[in-house]
Design an enzyme around this catalytic site. Structure first.
Site, PDB file in Angstrom:
ATOM      1  CB  CYS A  14       2.775  -1.219  13.597  1.00 51.18           C
ATOM      2  SG  CYS A  14       2.633  -0.894  11.902  1.00 51.18           S
ATOM      3  CB  CYS A  65       7.231  -5.164   8.910  1.00 49.31           C
ATOM      4  SG  CYS A  65       8.146  -4.414   9.666  1.00 49.31           S
ATOM      5  CB  CYS A  88       6.106  -1.902  16.273  1.00 46.49           C
ATOM      6  SG  CYS A  88       7.787  -1.555  15.872  1.00 46.49           S
ATOM      7  CD  GLU A 145      -3.006  -0.944   2.276  1.00 47.82           C
ATOM      8  OE1 GLU A 145      -4.064  -1.257   1.758  1.00 47.82           O
ATOM      9  OE2 GLU A 145      -2.450  -0.875   3.458  1.00 47.82           O
ATOM     10  CB  CYS A 191       3.360   7.488   2.928  1.00 50.56           C
ATOM     11  SG  CYS A 191       3.981   6.325   4.185  1.00 50.56           S
ATOM     12  CB  CYS A 218       1.173   6.454  11.161  1.00 52.48           C
ATOM     13  SG  CYS A 218       1.461   8.047  10.616  1.00 52.48           S
TER      14      CYS A 218
HETATM   15  N1  SAH Z   1       9.594   0.767  10.149  1.00 46.33           N
HETATM   16  C1  SAH Z   1       9.667   2.051   9.921  1.00 46.33           C
HETATM   17  C2  SAH Z   1       8.613   3.065   9.036  1.00 46.33           C
HETATM   18  C3  SAH Z   1       7.122   2.568   9.065  1.00 46.33           C
HETATM   19  S1  SAH Z   1       6.125   3.139  10.370  1.00 46.33           S
HETATM   20  C4  SAH Z   1       9.543   2.862  11.333  1.00 46.33           C
HETATM   21  O1  SAH Z   1       9.420   1.863  12.397  1.00 46.33           O
HETATM   22  O2  SAH Z   1      10.022   3.897  11.813  1.00 46.33           O
HETATM   23  C5  SAH Z   1       5.946   4.764  10.174  1.00 46.33           C
HETATM   24  C6  SAH Z   1       5.629   5.417  11.695  1.00 46.33           C
HETATM   25  O3  SAH Z   1       4.326   5.011  12.030  1.00 46.33           O
HETATM   26  C7  SAH Z   1       6.564   4.849  12.730  1.00 46.33           C
HETATM   27  O4  SAH Z   1       6.968   5.631  13.458  1.00 46.33           O
HETATM   28  C8  SAH Z   1       5.777   3.810  13.279  1.00 46.33           C
HETATM   29  O5  SAH Z   1       6.208   3.584  14.623  1.00 46.33           O
HETATM   30  C9  SAH Z   1       4.482   4.793  13.351  1.00 46.33           C
HETATM   31  N2  SAH Z   1       3.088   3.759  13.609  1.00 46.33           N
HETATM   32  C10 SAH Z   1       2.918   2.411  13.639  1.00 46.33           C
HETATM   33  N3  SAH Z   1       1.727   2.068  13.908  1.00 46.33           N
HETATM   34  C11 SAH Z   1       1.127   3.233  14.338  1.00 46.33           C
HETATM   35  C12 SAH Z   1      -0.163   3.440  14.914  1.00 46.33           C
HETATM   36  N4  SAH Z   1      -1.071   2.571  15.113  1.00 46.33           N
HETATM   37  N5  SAH Z   1      -0.425   4.682  15.224  1.00 46.33           N
HETATM   38  C13 SAH Z   1       0.585   5.555  14.874  1.00 46.33           C
HETATM   39  N6  SAH Z   1       1.440   5.506  14.427  1.00 46.33           N
HETATM   40  C14 SAH Z   1       1.998   4.312  14.322  1.00 46.33           C
END
Ligand code: SAH
Length: 344
Positions: free
Chosen positions: A120, A113, A117, A93, A106, A334
């Site tokens: 996410c 991945c 986390c 996406e 983006c 995000c």
């Molecule tokens: N893997 C990379 C890039 C992808 S995520 C990273 O970790 O930075 C892009 C951003 O969105 C990151 O800061 C991530 O932590 C954040 N993110 C992930 N899940 C989220 C959520 N549910 N709400 C808000 N931000 C989130």
């Protein structure tokens, strides 16, 4: 025989490749412009290239072309989310956002991945594979071709951990910003990482003027570990040292991303600890109200809590912005991007 991935070759490589087919070097430059500036979607479009060369290229090369499966547009803010199918059936996406300063896309750097986390959606189901440079570029090319509007900013913040796909990422960054391609200014490109220390240090040496964003999300090691498994491998202190080094080498101000999760990392003490941690650094903190995903219980912090958090941080002399949540109604915000499969 493996076909050559034509769109992943940088300008020099493409020129050499074309020369190896017995053609003149300028033919290489022409093909490069067709692929990366004119965003051709087939060899047939390359009107100033001979039939013979086109046939050869058709036979020995693959022309990565993402297939647009669906496009959703947010009614709230016009954000568009694209679901693209890759050749092997994996899906990624990408999100296009319109800001006052221009149009930002983006992109995803991996299909799935493996970073895990807790908050996410992109990591549910794990990593399928890395994206090639061409697959990263083509997300941008297809969106620009679809909308007809010039993309000015690119953020590598979609699905995947860009520094877990290092070589392809750097090739992609150089090609994206090459003057013979879309020529997006390096200063308008941001790469976001969960904190892979060797990758950050290596990126600092690439002589790129891109912005690095670190997903921090907690102000101490213990809390960070509970949200982000990668923190167990690279400790907070080490990660922050690497970020300082990135600034030292590139003179690019660091961005720290902090997703505010109700009751988890949004207290006054959290804000003060974060302030102490970053005090004195030339940096910028981007607060992201966490976007809920259905598999997890996390909730957004209250608006007042977010404001207070910002105010407290600012007392430490830190630049703080609150990220606008764009495309929430289409799950384009995000952490809401997901891995999907083509149903064929
Ligand atoms: N893997 C990379 C890039 C992808 S995520 C990273 O970790 O930075 C892009 C951003 O969105 C990151 O800061 C991530 O932590 C954040 N993110 C992930 N899940 C989220 C959520 N549910 N709400 C808000 N931000 C989130």
């Amino acid at each position: 025989m493996n076909k050559t991935d034509l769109k992943s070759l940088n300008r020099e490589e493409l020129e050499e490749f074309i020369i190896s087919l017995g053609e003149k070097p300028f033919r290489g430059r022409q093909v490069y412009a067709w692929l990366h500036r004119r965003l051709a979607s087939s060899f047939d479009e390359m009107t100033d290239i001979s039939r013979g060369l086109k046939d050869t290229l058709e036979n020995c090369c693959s022309l990565t072309l993402l297939r647009t499966e669906t496009v959703q547009e947010s009614k709230e803010d016009g954000t568009r989310k694209y679901l693209f199918a890759l050749e092997d059936g994996n899906m990624v996406e990408s999100v296009r956002m319109r800001y006052q300063h221009g149009i930002s896309v983006c992109i995803s750097s991996q299909a799935g991945c493996r970073m895990g986390c807790a908050f996410c959606a992109s990591t549910l189901g794990g990593l399928m594979r890395n994206l090639t440079p061409a697959e990263m570029l083509d997300q941008i090319y297809r969106i620009q071709a679809d909308t007809g509007e010039r993309i000015s900013h690119v953020v590598v913040m979609g699905t995947g951990e860009p520094l877990d796909n290092y070589e392809n990422l750097v090739t992609f960054l150089r090609m994206l910003t090459d003057e013979n391609g879309l020529h997006i200014s390096q200063r308008n490109v941001t790469v976001s990482t969960c904190g892979i220390v060797p990758g950050i240090r290596r990126l600092a040496e690439e002589k790129l003027q891109i912005t690095l964003a670190l997903s921090l999300h907690a102000s101490n090691q213990k809390k960070r570990e509970s949200l982000m498994p990668i923190a167990k491998k690279y400790e907070l202190s080490e990660v922050l040292e690497a970020c300082k080094y990135y600034f030292l080498r590139t003179k690019r101000r660091m961005t720290y991303e902090y997703a505010l999760i109700g009751g988890i990392n949004d207290s006054k003490d959290d804000a003060k600890e974060l302030g102490m941690l970053l005090k004195g650094q030339n940096c910028h903190v981007n607060l992201i109200p966490v976007n809920p995903i259905k598999e997890r219980e996390y909730v957004q912090s209250h608006r007042d809590v977010i404001r207070n958090f910002q105010n407290l941080l600012e007392k430490y002399g830190i630049n703080v912005t609150i990220r606008r949540e764009m495309g929430r109604d289409i799950d384009g915000a995000c952490g809401q991007l997901r891995k999907r499969y083509a149903e064929r």
